[in-house]
Design an enzyme around this catalytic site. Structure first.
Site, mmCIF file in Angstrom:
data_model
loop_
_atom_site.group_PDB
_atom_site.id
_atom_site.type_symbol
_atom_site.label_atom_id
_atom_site.label_comp_id
_atom_site.label_asym_id
_atom_site.label_seq_id
_atom_site.Cartn_x
_atom_site.Cartn_y
_atom_site.Cartn_z
ATOM 1 N N TYR A 89 -22.693 -46.731 23.758
ATOM 2 C CA TYR A 89 -23.209 -45.874 24.835
ATOM 3 C C TYR A 89 -24.711 -45.653 24.704
ATOM 4 C CZ TYR A 89 -18.505 -44.512 26.324
ATOM 5 O OH TYR A 89 -17.231 -44.503 26.808
ATOM 6 N N LYS B 268 -6.588 -21.703 3.071
ATOM 7 C CA LYS B 268 -6.671 -21.405 4.510
ATOM 8 C C LYS B 268 -7.064 -22.658 5.287
ATOM 9 C CE LYS B 268 -11.362 -19.838 3.733
ATOM 10 N NZ LYS B 268 -12.120 -18.748 3.133
HETATM 11 C C1 PLP Z 1 -12.676 -18.962 1.938
HETATM 12 C C2 PLP Z 1 -12.824 -17.925 0.923
HETATM 13 C C3 PLP Z 1 -12.972 -18.262 -0.427
HETATM 14 C C4 PLP Z 1 -13.219 -19.677 -0.888
HETATM 15 O O1 PLP Z 1 -14.578 -19.963 -0.676
HETATM 16 P P1 PLP Z 1 -15.234 -21.370 -1.040
HETATM 17 O O2 PLP Z 1 -16.668 -21.186 -0.712
HETATM 18 O O3 PLP Z 1 -14.582 -22.375 -0.144
HETATM 19 O O4 PLP Z 1 -14.969 -21.634 -2.459
HETATM 20 C C5 PLP Z 1 -12.967 -17.243 -1.352
HETATM 21 N N1 PLP Z 1 -12.834 -15.954 -0.964
HETATM 22 C C6 PLP Z 1 -12.720 -15.592 0.317
HETATM 23 C C7 PLP Z 1 -12.597 -14.156 0.663
HETATM 24 C C8 PLP Z 1 -12.729 -16.560 1.307
HETATM 25 O O5 PLP Z 1 -12.625 -16.198 2.586
#
Ligand code: PLP
Length: 343
Positions: free
Chosen positions: A243, A35
């Site tokens: 800055y 994602k």
């Molecule tokens: C994003 C996500 C993961 C991965 O989690 P990490 O902490 O990045 O390993 C696994 N399961 C679900 C449902 C997620 O939303």
């Protein structure tokens, strides 16, 4: 192609090695959360590289992200974590991706419109974010469930919630028929094989994040921000840089102005704390992080000049410590101005 003075160097072998370590540690099939464009690294490339080493299950948040992945290699599959709303049905029926159903409404919608098509389901075991409540489990009768999921809220800590959620999930799994069961993210894998079930869903650790101590020394850095020097100058003792004139040279100081700033996701919390590197020599930041620029002390690197490249210190556990940002934010906040370059 127009030259870009800012890039994210990405190590494909490191990504693949991290996945292999997570898979071996879990002792079951390992998928990959891709994602947010593969946590900012580029979901298409990440998916291809992980499919090459045997990863078959990919997770995105939305149908737009599933579409952006394009055709998946071989028999790989993608599941959409946010499930299926009324406006997603066309995408869900048209493509290869399957939803992770999260609510009673989504379950009913899927039953009504998709008959026996396989889906995934998320059940809540205590996080109270997404997923069916325990009193809604009966609604799952009649679904063709590929994978039944839950998600841990505290896996990166030693919290009693971990055992509680695991045991609740095991109890639900005993009463719901699915092809596979999955609860562990990266940190969950580190909790031990009690959390593996049939499939694990790592994200962060694939990309070089160290979610818990158990992964330290095994997970390696994948993403290296690199930027070009725009200007090199000598700042006389007593003069300031940047800055707010927050930094003043105590002696004549050699400074390089670098082509990265907070608009690139290199945020102001690195002010006074971050560093770049020439080989192994640290080049500390001086003054505030600007929108598109930072200044670094290059007294230790007399050879560096305009057009030369430096690498920012961006080992995720350390950069998180230094900046106060989470390892997740450090990756997903990097802007598209950084050219993603797998080498
Ligand atoms: C994003 C996500 C993961 C991965 O989690 P990490 O902490 O990045 O390993 C696994 N399961 C679900 C449902 C997620 O939303």
């Amino acid at each position: 192609m127009t030259h870009r003075a800012l890039r994210l160097r990405l190590d494909p072998a490191a990504l693949q090695e991290n996945w292999r370590w997570l898979q071996r540690t879990a002792g079951v099939a390992a998928g990959a959360a891709v994602k947010a464009d593969g946590y900012g690294l580029g979901a298409v490339e990440v998916t291809r590289l992980l499919a090459d080493v045997g990863c078959r299950d990919f997770f995105v948040s939305t149908w737009a992200e599933a579409e952006a992945l394009g055709p998946l290699p071989g028999d790989a599959r993608v599941a959409v974590l946010h499930g299926v709303g009324p406006k997603d049905m066309a995408a869900a029926l048209g493509g290869k991706a399957r939803p992770v159903l999260n609510t009673a409404e989504q379950v009913q919608r899927w039953k009504a419109e998709c008959g026996g098509r396989p889906c995934d389901v998320m059940v809540d075991t205590g996080m109270n974010r997404l997923g069916l409540r325990s009193d809604e489990i009966g609604l799952l009768d009649g679904l063709a469930i590929d994978t039944l999921h839950s998600h841990l809220s505290c896996a990166d800590e030693d919290n009693v919630m971990n055992h509680v959620q695991r045991d609740r999930f095991a109890a639900i799994a005993a009463s719901v028929t699915a092809r596979r069961y999955a609860i562990a993210n990266s940190a969950g894998i580190c909790l031990g094989r009690d959390y593996s079930f049939d499939l694990v869903r790592p994200g962060l650790a694939l990309y070089g994040g160290v979610p818990r101590g158990e992964a330290a020394g095994h997970i390696v850095q994948v993403a290296f921000p690199e930027a070009e020097i725009v200007q090199r100058r000598t700042i006389p003792a007593g003069e300031s840089c940047g800055y707010g004139a927050t930094w003043t040279a105590t002696a004549n100081t050699e400074v390089a102005i670098i082509n990265i700033g907070y608009a690139d996701g290199y945020l102001r919390c690195f002010t006074g704390k971050g560093a770049a590197r020439a080989g192994t020599r640290p080049l500390p930041l001086v003054g505030r992080v600007s929108m598109d620029l930072i200044a670094i002390d290059v007294s230790a690197a007399p050879e560096l000049g305009e057009g030369d490249w430096v690498t920012l210190d961006y080992s995720l556990p350390e950069a998180a410590e230094v900046s106060g940002l989470s390892q997740y934010e450090l990756l997903t906040g990097l802007s598209q101005r950084l050219e993603r370059r797998w080498t």
